[in-house]
Design a protein around this motif. Structure first.
Motif, PDB file in Angstrom:
ATOM      1  N   ASP A 118       4.488  -3.453 -14.243  1.00 14.82           N
ATOM      2  CA  ASP A 118       4.030  -3.319 -12.814  1.00 14.82           C
ATOM      3  C   ASP A 118       2.442  -2.863 -12.561  1.00 14.82           C
ATOM      4  O   ASP A 118       2.512  -1.737 -12.969  1.00 14.82           O
ATOM      5  N   PRO A 119       1.788  -3.691 -12.212  1.00 10.80           N
ATOM      6  CA  PRO A 119       0.299  -3.145 -12.152  1.00 10.80           C
ATOM      7  C   PRO A 119       0.226  -2.061 -11.308  1.00 10.80           C
ATOM      8  O   PRO A 119      -0.707  -1.035 -11.503  1.00 10.80           O
ATOM      9  N   ILE A 120       0.908  -1.932 -10.224  1.00  3.14           N
ATOM     10  CA  ILE A 120       1.179  -0.868  -9.525  1.00  3.14           C
ATOM     11  C   ILE A 120       1.195   0.523 -10.162  1.00  3.14           C
ATOM     12  O   ILE A 120       0.423   1.733  -9.802  1.00  3.14           O
TER      13      ILE A 120
ATOM     14  N   THR B  54       0.879  -1.365   0.012  1.00  6.52           N
ATOM     15  CA  THR B  54      -0.048  -0.156   0.199  1.00  6.52           C
ATOM     16  C   THR B  54       0.789   1.323   0.074  1.00  6.52           C
ATOM     17  O   THR B  54       0.707   2.093  -0.759  1.00  6.52           O
ATOM     18  N   ALA B  55       1.832   1.266   0.949  1.00  6.40           N
ATOM     19  CA  ALA B  55       2.777   2.453   0.794  1.00  6.40           C
ATOM     20  C   ALA B  55       3.604   2.659  -0.460  1.00  6.40           C
ATOM     21  O   ALA B  55       3.594   3.613  -0.787  1.00  6.40           O
ATOM     22  N   LYS B  56       3.880   1.509  -1.076  1.00  6.99           N
ATOM     23  CA  LYS B  56       4.561   1.641  -2.382  1.00  6.99           C
ATOM     24  C   LYS B  56       3.632   2.277  -3.562  1.00  6.99           C
ATOM     25  O   LYS B  56       3.639   3.171  -4.110  1.00  6.99           O
ATOM     26  N   PHE B  57       2.291   1.653  -3.450  1.00  7.69           N
ATOM     27  CA  PHE B  57       1.296   2.455  -4.288  1.00  7.69           C
ATOM     28  C   PHE B  57       0.949   3.954  -4.235  1.00  7.69           C
ATOM     29  O   PHE B  57       0.971   4.837  -4.991  1.00  7.69           O
ATOM     30  N   LEU B  58       1.090   4.425  -2.525  1.00  9.45           N
ATOM     31  CA  LEU B  58       0.795   5.831  -2.562  1.00  9.45           C
ATOM     32  C   LEU B  58       2.188   6.470  -2.910  1.00  9.45           C
ATOM     33  O   LEU B  58       1.991   7.511  -3.113  1.00  9.45           O
ATOM     34  N   GLU B  59       3.365   6.054  -2.705  1.00  7.27           N
ATOM     35  CA  GLU B  59       4.613   6.530  -3.222  1.00  7.27           C
ATOM     36  C   GLU B  59       4.577   6.814  -4.706  1.00  7.27           C
ATOM     37  O   GLU B  59       4.971   8.053  -5.147  1.00  7.27           O
ATOM     38  N   VAL B  60       4.107   5.824  -5.360  1.00  5.75           N
ATOM     39  CA  VAL B  60       4.083   5.955  -6.795  1.00  5.75           C
ATOM     40  C   VAL B  60       3.223   6.925  -7.232  1.00  5.75           C
ATOM     41  O   VAL B  60       3.289   7.681  -8.245  1.00  5.75           O
ATOM     42  N   LEU B  61       2.045   6.759  -6.638  1.00 13.06           N
ATOM     43  CA  LEU B  61       0.880   7.885  -7.050  1.00 13.06           C
ATOM     44  C   LEU B  61       1.447   9.241  -6.846  1.00 13.06           C
ATOM     45  O   LEU B  61       1.226  10.235  -7.793  1.00 13.06           O
ATOM     46  N   ALA B  62       2.326   9.598  -5.647  1.00 16.50           N
ATOM     47  CA  ALA B  62       2.683  11.060  -5.524  1.00 16.50           C
ATOM     48  C   ALA B  62       3.790  11.184  -6.340  1.00 16.50           C
ATOM     49  O   ALA B  62       3.874  12.456  -7.084  1.00 16.50           O
ATOM     50  N   ARG B  63       4.765  10.301  -6.841  1.00 16.48           N
ATOM     51  CA  ARG B  63       5.688  10.557  -8.018  1.00 16.48           C
ATOM     52  C   ARG B  63       5.187  10.946  -8.852  1.00 16.48           C
ATOM     53  O   ARG B  63       5.688  11.886  -9.878  1.00 16.48           O
ATOM     54  N   LYS B  64       4.200  10.034  -9.402  1.00 22.79           N
ATOM     55  CA  LYS B  64       3.622  10.335 -11.035  1.00 22.79           C
ATOM     56  C   LYS B  64       2.827  11.298 -11.119  1.00 22.79           C
ATOM     57  O   LYS B  64       2.753  11.993 -12.279  1.00 22.79           O
ATOM     58  N   SER B  65       2.277  11.977 -10.221  1.00 23.43           N
ATOM     59  CA  SER B  65       1.405  13.237 -10.022  1.00 23.43           C
ATOM     60  C   SER B  65       2.302  14.257 -10.872  1.00 23.43           C
ATOM     61  O   SER B  65       1.530  15.152 -11.572  1.00 23.43           O
ATOM     62  N   ARG B  66       3.617  14.489 -10.448  1.00 24.78           N
ATOM     63  CA  ARG B  66       4.299  15.635 -11.114  1.00 24.78           C
ATOM     64  C   ARG B  66       3.584  16.992 -11.141  1.00 24.78           C
ATOM     65  O   ARG B  66       3.516  17.529 -12.073  1.00 24.78           O
ATOM     66  N   VAL B  67       3.377  17.129  -9.773  1.00 24.96           N
ATOM     67  CA  VAL B  67       2.751  18.501  -9.497  1.00 24.96           C
ATOM     68  C   VAL B  67       3.735  19.399  -8.827  1.00 24.96           C
ATOM     69  O   VAL B  67       4.815  18.960  -8.244  1.00 24.96           O
ATOM     70  N   GLU B  68       3.248  20.763  -8.787  1.00 24.02           N
ATOM     71  CA  GLU B  68       4.376  21.889  -8.396  1.00 24.02           C
ATOM     72  C   GLU B  68       4.236  21.988  -6.762  1.00 24.02           C
ATOM     73  O   GLU B  68       5.347  22.481  -6.162  1.00 24.02           O
ATOM     74  N   THR B  69       3.129  21.629  -6.287  1.00 30.13           N
ATOM     75  CA  THR B  69       2.931  22.101  -4.809  1.00 30.13           C
ATOM     76  C   THR B  69       1.973  21.123  -4.076  1.00 30.13           C
ATOM     77  O   THR B  69       1.398  20.222  -4.826  1.00 30.13           O
ATOM     78  N   ASP B  70       2.239  21.172  -2.855  1.00 27.11           N
ATOM     79  CA  ASP B  70       1.259  20.045  -2.039  1.00 27.11           C
ATOM     80  C   ASP B  70      -0.139  20.241  -2.462  1.00 27.11           C
ATOM     81  O   ASP B  70      -0.812  19.098  -2.413  1.00 27.11           O
TER      82      ASP B  70
ATOM     83  N   ILE C 212     -11.472   1.334  -9.752  1.00 26.76           N
ATOM     84  CA  ILE C 212     -10.494   1.465 -10.808  1.00 26.76           C
ATOM     85  C   ILE C 212      -9.830  -0.092 -10.675  1.00 26.76           C
ATOM     86  O   ILE C 212      -8.679  -0.123  -9.828  1.00 26.76           O
ATOM     87  N   ASP C 213     -10.067  -0.693 -11.586  1.00 24.61           N
ATOM     88  CA  ASP C 213      -9.803  -2.079 -12.034  1.00 24.61           C
ATOM     89  C   ASP C 213      -8.401  -2.423 -12.178  1.00 24.61           C
ATOM     90  O   ASP C 213      -8.038  -2.208 -13.545  1.00 24.61           O
ATOM     91  N   MET C 214      -7.521  -2.658 -11.326  1.00 27.02           N
ATOM     92  CA  MET C 214      -6.186  -2.726 -11.522  1.00 27.02           C
ATOM     93  C   MET C 214      -5.636  -3.830 -12.782  1.00 27.02           C
ATOM     94  O   MET C 214      -5.022  -3.599 -13.475  1.00 27.02           O
ATOM     95  N   VAL C 215      -6.468  -4.927 -12.425  1.00 27.79           N
ATOM     96  CA  VAL C 215      -6.177  -6.026 -13.427  1.00 27.79           C
ATOM     97  C   VAL C 215      -6.746  -5.662 -15.015  1.00 27.79           C
ATOM     98  O   VAL C 215      -6.059  -6.091 -15.879  1.00 27.79           O
TER      99      VAL C 215
END
Length: 270
Positions: A235-237, A33-49, A119-122
């Motif tokens: 990587d489905p995540i 779960t932590a990995k998914f949330l990290e990937v979500l944050a990294r991929k968002s590529r936004v400038e501010t919180d 949001i069906d990962m598979v």
């Protein structure tokens, strides 16, 4: 202090008028779960919180083992997954993501039970694989690495797995056994051994020359490191994170009339 307490209990903190957040059913497992949330944050590529995707993650990990339950025909994990998803619906989430591959063996039942989108990962990973085949679809060969349930129930079956040859199918039990051991090591925090064994497992899978190797368990995604960037690794995540970002960008997800959240009853029942 009384003023702060009054504000905390005020219905105005129900995010009235704002866009609905993403709901994440976590805890399967916690590192995944932590990995998914990290990937979500990294991929968002936004400038501010303030530009990041808002989410509510409910990581209550006391859900029975999904693979074991499926092997004995039990739906106990499904019932607890739905309980968490319902809670996220009530909290005002506009869509649900579940960063656990094996849980998606119940995707049909989950979709039927929810009033918001799963949001069906598979499903989206299968579509990404189909899109990657192009004109070579008839020659496409893949290997899935994951839990016993995901591997034995064809979570990511492709039409021409038989093209991998008889030697692959003779070795499938060994690949499955090694994947299960790695997943267990990740869940127990034995990350160093898990990463070393994962590298060897990918090397063994590559010996059969598949077009793609699918990480069909999010624990494998959590420890794949730089291997996850290789062109033959799916990587489905990562794909789930992209889909969640697309969902957020695509629409205006506004709250209805919701008040402050009372979580105490839910946690008393866990």
């Amino acid at each position: 202090m009384p003023h702060l307490i009054q504000r905390r209990n005020s219905p105005s903190l129900g995010l009235l008028g704002q866009r609905k957040p993403l709901g994440v059913v976590g805890g399967m497992g916690s590192l995944a779960t932590a990995k998914f949330l990290e990937v979500l944050a990294r991929k968002s590529r936004v400038e501010t919180d303030q530009d990041h995707i808002p989410f509510i993650c409910l990581s209550a990990p006391n859900i029975p083992d999904r693979s074991q339950a499926i092997s004995i025909g039990s739906d106990a994990p499904l019932l607890q997954i739905l309980e968490r998803a319902y809670w996220l619906e009530k909290a005002g989430c506009g869509a649900i993501a579940i960063p656990c591959n094996t849980a998606h063996l119940w995707a049909k039942e989950i979709k039927q039970a929810l009033s918001v989108q799963l949001i069906d990962m598979v499903e989206i990973t299968r579509q990404a694989i189909r899109d990657s085949r192009g004109s070579e679809a008839h020659n496409f060969r893949s290997i899935s690495l994951g839990t016993r349930a995901s591997m034995q129930n064809g979570l990511y079956v492709t039409p021409n797995e038989n093209a991998l040859g008889e030697q692959f199918f003779r070795s499938l039990t060994k690949l499955e056994r090694e994947a299960i051991k790695i997943i267990a090591d990740v869940k127990s925090g034995n990350i160093t051994d898990a990463q070393e064994n994962f590298t060897r497992l990918v090397h063994a899978a590559r010996s059969f020359a598949p077009d793609k190797i699918i990480l069909a368990c999010s624990e494998l995604s959590a420890i794949c490191g730089d291997l996850g960037d290789d062109s033959d690794i799916v990587d489905p995540i990562n794909i789930l994170a992209d889909a969640c970002i697309d969902w957020w960008i695509a629409g205006s997800h506004t709250f209805g009339e919701v008040g402050g959240l009372d979580t105490s009853a839910f946690f008393r029942e866990l």
